[in-house]
Enzyme design. Sequence first.
Site, PDB file in Angstrom:
ATOM      1  N   ARG A 123      40.429  48.742  24.758  1.00 25.89           N
ATOM      2  CA  ARG A 123      39.765  47.445  24.555  1.00 25.89           C
ATOM      3  C   ARG A 123      40.617  46.254  24.982  1.00 25.89           C
ATOM      4  O   ARG A 123      40.391  45.126  24.525  1.00 25.89           O
ATOM      5  CB  ARG A 123      39.299  47.279  23.101  1.00 25.89           C
ATOM      6  N   LYS A 144      38.409  36.994  36.642  1.00 26.48           N
ATOM      7  CA  LYS A 144      37.217  37.788  36.951  1.00 26.48           C
ATOM      8  C   LYS A 144      37.660  39.161  37.427  1.00 26.48           C
ATOM      9  O   LYS A 144      38.370  39.281  38.429  1.00 26.48           O
ATOM     10  CB  LYS A 144      36.375  37.118  38.042  1.00 26.48           C
ATOM     11  N   HIS A 266      35.683  40.622  53.174  1.00 31.00           N
ATOM     12  CA  HIS A 266      35.115  39.677  52.215  1.00 31.00           C
ATOM     13  C   HIS A 266      35.108  38.247  52.760  1.00 31.00           C
ATOM     14  O   HIS A 266      34.082  37.555  52.713  1.00 31.00           O
ATOM     15  CB  HIS A 266      35.902  39.731  50.900  1.00 31.00           C
TER      16      HIS A 266
END
Length: 367
Positions: A123, A144, A266
């Site tokens: 976690r 992110k 990308h």
Amino acid sequence: MRRIQVDLGQRSYPIVIGSGILEGIAGLCAEAGFPVRSPLLIVSDSAVAPLYLADLESRLKAGGYTVVSHVIPSGEASKSLTVYEEVMTTAISAGLDRSSAVLALGGGVVGDLAGFVAATYMRGIGFMQIPTTILAHDSSVGGKVAVNHPLAKNMIGAFYQPKMVVYDLNTLTSLPPRQVRSGLAEVIKHGLILDRDFAYWCRDHASELLAQEPEALGYALERGCAIKADIVGEDEREHGLRAILNLGHTIGHAVEAVGGYGIFLHGEAISIGMAGAALLAAKLGRSRSLYEETVSMLSALELPTRLPAEYGEEVIIEAMMHDKKFKEGRITFIVPDEIGAVSIVDGIEESAVREVIRQLKKEGSPW
């Protein structure tokens, strides 16, 4: 050595930029709060690992750390649930504990994947970004982290901040020219969204940036990171302002997906997307010269601004429908108002997007 602070209260962290700073990686890990008693996991890829992994492992071990490494295949295809599971297996087998940390040594793919591992192992454990590409100056900052689904890019992920970003400019010297160009797309993006003077500076210094001249590249990366850090500090979880960082990404992500994440890099896809956003801006009443200026800047950095003829309109639209910003036949776009300023525009009609895609496939002037 330059330091930029990402101000997020208790989750604040520094971006450390300089040449040769990986020589002191053990000290930087200690500064980041990683105790020597807990194992570290380095995630890298098959392109970067042969260049820098052994030295990084050696320096960490000399500093008292226990280190295990996992090398993934280079390329966007590795940002998958299958590879994620493989890295998780390495972490569990190595006995990483709650005080352990994951170090991402590589470009954006490695950073996103390793960050998602760190966010979800027990976690959440410590995480350090060690970007080795120009492109990753953007992806390594802001927290992110994600993996791709075959139908959509970055659909499975989290916001999870690193404890530190360590950007050794010496690692950029091994980049091939195409990767340099791809990375510069995200550099100039920061100027296009928020800093007019920096955008024009990138165009005017394109030859130095493409040649990776240290002074020009160091300034460009520092300025790009600073813009990203300021935006993330204002809006960590993209409830508003941070969305402007997605300029070019709505179309760009669809272009990547249609190509199976293997045709366009990308930055190349985002460049096409930024050209498309400027076309959409003209359709919404902004100046046509904005499109021409945007294309001139991207072209100066030798980036693509057109879609290949074989890319079908329908498949691009279908890919965009899986975008998180698509809802009920309408989509949210980041639309330039002028060089250095953008707006978040909700409810763009699908018909307008289709017209932009058709225009991006035309040769010559879209007008």
